[in-house]
Design a protein around this motif. Structure first.
Motif, PDB file in Angstrom:
ATOM      1  N   CYS A   3      26.001  22.973  68.731  1.00 55.12           N
ATOM      2  CA  CYS A   3      26.666  22.105  67.763  1.00 55.12           C
ATOM      3  C   CYS A   3      28.135  21.940  68.111  1.00 55.12           C
ATOM      4  O   CYS A   3      28.693  20.841  68.045  1.00 55.12           O
ATOM      5  CB  CYS A   3      26.547  22.700  66.356  1.00 55.12           C
ATOM      6  SG  CYS A   3      24.984  22.316  65.624  1.00 55.12           S
ATOM      7  N   ALA A   6      28.584  19.671  71.109  1.00 53.85           N
ATOM      8  CA  ALA A   6      28.372  18.269  70.715  1.00 53.85           C
ATOM      9  C   ALA A   6      29.591  17.739  69.965  1.00 53.85           C
ATOM     10  O   ALA A   6      30.002  16.588  70.156  1.00 53.85           O
ATOM     11  CB  ALA A   6      27.115  18.159  69.848  1.00 53.85           C
ATOM     12  N   ALA A   7      30.199  18.603  69.133  1.00 51.15           N
ATOM     13  CA  ALA A   7      31.387  18.168  68.375  1.00 51.15           C
ATOM     14  C   ALA A   7      32.547  17.886  69.326  1.00 51.15           C
ATOM     15  O   ALA A   7      33.253  16.874  69.181  1.00 51.15           O
ATOM     16  CB  ALA A   7      31.784  19.248  67.362  1.00 51.15           C
ATOM     17  N   ALA A  10      31.950  14.659  71.102  1.00 48.50           N
ATOM     18  CA  ALA A  10      32.169  13.509  70.216  1.00 48.50           C
ATOM     19  C   ALA A  10      33.654  13.217  70.070  1.00 48.50           C
ATOM     20  O   ALA A  10      34.088  12.058  70.084  1.00 48.50           O
ATOM     21  CB  ALA A  10      31.544  13.782  68.842  1.00 48.50           C
ATOM     22  N   TYR A  13      34.933  11.706  73.400  1.00 50.64           N
ATOM     23  CA  TYR A  13      34.466  10.326  73.555  1.00 50.64           C
ATOM     24  C   TYR A  13      35.247   9.383  72.629  1.00 50.64           C
ATOM     25  O   TYR A  13      35.666   8.295  73.040  1.00 50.64           O
ATOM     26  CB  TYR A  13      32.968  10.218  73.263  1.00 50.64           C
ATOM     27  CG  TYR A  13      32.476   8.798  73.408  1.00 50.64           C
ATOM     28  CD1 TYR A  13      32.237   8.257  74.676  1.00 50.64           C
ATOM     29  CD2 TYR A  13      32.292   7.983  72.286  1.00 50.64           C
ATOM     30  CE1 TYR A  13      31.823   6.939  74.824  1.00 50.64           C
ATOM     31  CE2 TYR A  13      31.879   6.668  72.429  1.00 50.64           C
ATOM     32  CZ  TYR A  13      31.649   6.153  73.694  1.00 50.64           C
ATOM     33  OH  TYR A  13      31.248   4.845  73.829  1.00 50.64           O
ATOM     34  N   THR A  14      35.462   9.818  71.398  1.00 53.82           N
ATOM     35  CA  THR A  14      36.210   8.981  70.451  1.00 53.82           C
ATOM     36  C   THR A  14      37.616   8.715  70.971  1.00 53.82           C
ATOM     37  O   THR A  14      38.122   7.592  70.908  1.00 53.82           O
ATOM     38  CB  THR A  14      36.273   9.673  69.067  1.00 53.82           C
ATOM     39  OG1 THR A  14      34.937   9.878  68.617  1.00 53.82           O
ATOM     40  CG2 THR A  14      37.028   8.824  68.057  1.00 53.82           C
TER      41      THR A  14
END
Ligand SMILES: [Fe+2]
Length: 274
Positions: A3, A6-7, A10, A13-14
């Motif tokens: 998790c 993945a955070a 993210a 990527y943002t």
């Protein structure tokens, strides 16, 4: 664990996709090329605008407005005005004309503006449309050509513009022959790798783009995706041999992604030698 990975992905990527490409900055560099006591000359360099679905004209106009606020003496536009194709030529021309209304504005082309290798990807065979757009904006295009720039109350300098290396338009010829009059000689050349072809020629400063500053900079500072052979010079001001190199990070980017590499306009100031 999965998790948190993945955070992190993210968040990265943002940042790459939605934050950095839209966070335009100003880079300022000073190059001592003028005689003692001279007035500094402020050259605004804007490069790699990459008008496309990813880089709308609104963002390019934002860059132009930031440039106008700097009150430059001269403007140099160093290529890649589009990525592949473009339709809104008149609107583009009107935006760039804002620069030529306040200062002498010069331009040369990049590998995305036209060339054989672009045709299979949907691009233009030649940079004709870009050149027409620039001329309509009163931008003087220097493609393997030079001119003397004489500004009121400032020292004169020579500006040489080359065509793009990858488009087979880079033709130095005799443009960099030894100078009879020792005024600064500034070169506009989209791809900084061209320095190697003119290493032994007579010039002071090269203004380049093309790399987008590396576009994706890894946490330890390397830029493996920079599209140049010599990855020592992908952004900023450098002394090299007896020349200066300035490589701006540019406005646009490929696929609208940047990491640790914010877009910029650049102010290159010619200042007196100590
Ligand atoms: Fe580019």
């Amino acid at each position: 664990m999965m998790c948190s990975l993945a955070a992190v992905a993210a968040v990265v990527y943002t940042d790459m996709r939605f934050v950095e490409p839209n966070w335009l900055g100003l880079g300022v560099h000073r190059v001592p090329l003028l005689p003692a006591g001279s007035e500094r000359i402020r050259i605004l360099q804007i490069s790699d605008l990459h008008a496309s679905d990813d880089v709308p004209l609104d963002f390019i106009e934002h860059a132009v407005e930031l440039g106008l606020q700097q009150k430059p003496d001269v403007v140099c536009l160093t290529g890649d005005f589009i990525t592949l194709r473009w339709d809104e030529w008149n609107a583009y021309s009107r935006i760039l004309e804002r620069l030529s209304k306040i200062a002498p504005t010069f331009g040369t082309t990049g590998n995305h503006d036209g060339g054989e290798s672009l045709v299979s990807r949907g691009g233009y065979h030649r940079p004709t449309k870009v050149i027409e757009m620039l001329e309509k904006a009163n931008v003087r295009v220097l493609m393997n050509a030079s001119c003397n720039v004489a500004l009121p109350h400032k020292n004169p300098f020579e500006l040489v513009g080359f065509g793009d290396l990858w488009s087979n338009d880079f033709v130095p010829g005799e443009l960099l022959s030894p100078r009879s009059e020792k005024i600064p000689r500034i070169v506009m050349s989209h791809n900084p790798d061209t320095k190697d072809d003119i290493e032994r020629s007579d010039w002071d400063l090269m203004l380049s783009g093309h790399t987008h500053g590396g576009q994706l900079t890894l946490p330890w500072g390397s830029t493996p995706f920079a599209p140049v052979k010599d990855k020592r010079f992908v952004r900023g001001l450098h002394q090299w041999q007896n020349h200066w190199l300035h490589i701006t990070k540019g406005i646009g980017s490929m696929r609208n992604m940047r990491l640790n590499c914010f877009p910029e306009i650049s102010m290159v100031e010619l200042v007196p030698m100590a």
